[in-house]
Write an enzyme that holds these catalytic residues in place. Structure first.
Site, PDB file in Angstrom:
ATOM      1  N   GLU A 176      -1.567 -13.950  -1.532  1.00 32.18           N
ATOM      2  CA  GLU A 176      -1.338 -15.387  -1.607  1.00 32.18           C
ATOM      3  C   GLU A 176      -0.073 -15.805  -0.859  1.00 32.18           C
ATOM      4  OE1 GLU A 176       0.161 -13.525  -5.515  1.00 32.18           O
ATOM      5  OE2 GLU A 176      -1.404 -13.201  -3.996  1.00 32.18           O
ATOM      6  N   SER A 226       1.234  -1.671  -3.852  1.00 32.30           N
ATOM      7  CA  SER A 226       2.163  -0.732  -4.488  1.00 32.30           C
ATOM      8  C   SER A 226       1.404   0.330  -5.268  1.00 32.30           C
ATOM      9  CB  SER A 226       3.098  -1.488  -5.435  1.00 32.30           C
ATOM     10  OG  SER A 226       2.381  -1.972  -6.562  1.00 32.30           O
ATOM     11  N   CYS A 281       4.019  -0.010   5.302  1.00 34.51           N
ATOM     12  CA  CYS A 281       3.802   1.195   4.506  1.00 34.51           C
ATOM     13  C   CYS A 281       3.972   2.449   5.355  1.00 34.51           C
ATOM     14  CB  CYS A 281       2.416   1.177   3.854  1.00 34.51           C
ATOM     15  SG  CYS A 281       1.048   1.256   5.026  1.00 34.51           S
TER      16      CYS A 281
END
Length: 498
Positions: A176, A226, A281
């Site tokens: 979002e 995560s 990442c």
């Protein structure tokens, strides 16, 4: 105030939940739009549309599905500049990095253009007397992807590109924080010729995530985020009978042997650690120089290199990186830097006080460098996800090898050396899923596969490449016999191929 709606069944879908999330411009710190947050009922409406569309899409021959992918690729290339500008305005990464984000996703779309060849099954003639055995890959049905803020174009395309090409329909739940580009991708997929309902975008928070994980018509879920949430997604999704691939956090190491080309290493580390403000990442936030001489020289050179970095607004072509995605994330990074100081690491360069003139309310943070970091420190064990590079000194090759191998994360790792034997041994022994040899960000090309080990990934199948095709399809194996002559007796024991 601009409202960002859902995209369902080929058109804008305005929700009625009355709940919204703020979409910021990280360069100015101002709210630039509101994104609608869906209810479980609105998610169900998207799933029903996708389920209806999937029946016809699955029976469309692979070559026609591939033609949609070819056209989608052309449209993305046509709109590359405008998509990159939108992406940068919501995420904060510089324009060149946004184009890279889109291009790496587009490479998976290119791979999906060859789906007719990849979907071919296996065939054995004469497996037994008059018996042939063959297999086919078939789509699962409705699939879903839950994607993070840091790659709002690349990661969605990694997921829906292959899923749609093999005959599934798709529900995308993007972050979002930067939701506009995912909606644009769905619109372009319709323009490319995909039927209504093939690609749907539903915005939301945990309410929508849980609805995806428990919806009986969603057969598979792909997630990137995560590790704690990845574990939750994996447990919840599999408990409801779904296939799940859930990619989590990372703490990627760069091992620098004494024979490495330090000029190149410093440039590589600068880009890998600080590029995109460290919000990758596959960033490289930990460097492990082997030996005191290597460590001392590397530190000196990194300090000089950091002084040349330019932090600026995302539209500045001279900027090496822009702001981070939100004020909360900036505060989190600053908190980690303070924790590192409190733990006893040496803060060589402190980027917390950085402020960009004229954009003082933007979410900017300067590059930071730590030395003397040890493996027992919280800041070493956890993912900071910001422009922070930590030096962890090692005395030997074996000690350097053990650091990424024993870390809770196992996403990526790199080794810098001129010694082929050392590199080969390192690649073979290190307990990490993706390895770079003199390559600081070892993201595999689209026709290979992406995935980490340990707490960096939950599930047995990686993303994109042939592994992605396997994830989004199920194998059906047929054993066929065309008998001639007399009728045989019924088989009361398991048949063999004598």
């Amino acid at each position: 105030m601009r409202d960002i709606a859902h995209f369902v069944n080929g058109q804008t879908f305005v929700g009625t939940s009355g709940r919204f999330g703020d979409v910021f411009n990280p360069n100015t710190g101002e709210v630039q739009a509101r994104v609608q947050l869906a209810t479980a009922a609105e998610l169900d409406a998207a799933v029903q549309a996708a389920a209806k569309a999937q029946i016809g899409w699955a029976t469309t021959n692979p070559q026609r599905r591939a033609r949609v992918m070819f056209e989608f690729k052309r449209l993305i290339e046509r709109d590359m500049n405008s998509l990159a500008e939108i992406l940068s305005s919501e995420h904060g990464k510089v324009i060149a990095d946004s184009k890279g984000d889109i291009q790496r996703g587009l490479e998976v779309i290119e791979f999906a253009c060859g789906i007719p060849h990849i979907l071919k099954g296996e065939y054995t003639e004469g497996a037994g007397p008059g018996i042939d055995v063959y297999s086919m890959r078939q789509p699962l049905g409705v699939c879903a992807g839950i994607t993070p803020f840091n790659f709002p174009a690349m990661i969605p395309m990694w997921m829906f590109g292959i899923s749609i090409a093999v005959g599934n329909t798709f529900i995308l739940k993007p972050s979002e924080k930067d939701p506009t580009v995912p909606v644009k991708l769905a619109e372009l997929m319709m323009e490319a010729g995909a039927p209504e309902g093939v690609l749907n975008v539903v915005h939301g928070d945990k309410t929508v995530v849980d609805a995806i994980l428990t919806h009986p018509l969603i057969r598979a879920v792909s997630f990137v985020g995560s590790s704690d949430i990845a574990h939750y997604v994996y447990q919840t999704g599999t408990a409801h009978g779904k296939r799940v691939q859930a990619m989590g956090g990372a703490k990627n190491h760069g091992i620098v042997l004494p024979d490495a080309d330090l000029d190149q290493v410093v440039k590589d580390l600068s880009g890998a650690a600080f590029g995109s403000a460290g919000e990758r990442c596959m960033a490289l936030p930990v460097v492990v120089p082997v030996g005191k001489a290597t460590a001392d020289e590397l530190r000196e050179r990194m300090v000089a290199e950091i002084e040349t970095l330019q932090v600026g607004v995302s539209s500045d072509p001279a900027a090496h990186y822009g702001p981070v995605v939100s004020s909360q994330h900036r505060a989190k990074i600053a908190d980690y830097i303070q924790i590192g100081v409190d733990e006893g690491a040496e803060l060589v360069v402190d980027g917390r006080d950085f402020s960009l003139q004229g954009f003082e309310k933007g979410f900017f943070i300067g590059p930071s460098l730590f030395d003397g970091v040890t493996k027992g420190m919280k800041t070493y064990q956890e993912e900071i996800f910001g422009p922070v590079l930590q030096i962890v000194r090692a005395e030997s090759f074996e000690e350097a090898l053990s650091l990424p191998s024993e870390h809770q994360y196992g996403n990526g790792v790199a080794i810098f050396t001129r010694n082929g034997r050392a590199a080969r041994e390192f690649a073979s022994r290190v307990n990490v899923g993706m390895v770079g040899i003199n390559v600081p960000i070892p993201v595999p090309v689209a026709y290979h596969t992406f995935g980490g080990w340990k707490r960096s990934a939950f599930g047995d199948t990686n993303q994109h490449g042939v592994e992605g095709v396997k994830f989004y399809t199920k194998v059906k194996t047929i054993t066929a016999r065309w008998p001639e002559g007399e009728v045989e007796d019924s088989a009361f024991v398991i048949p063999t191929m004598k």
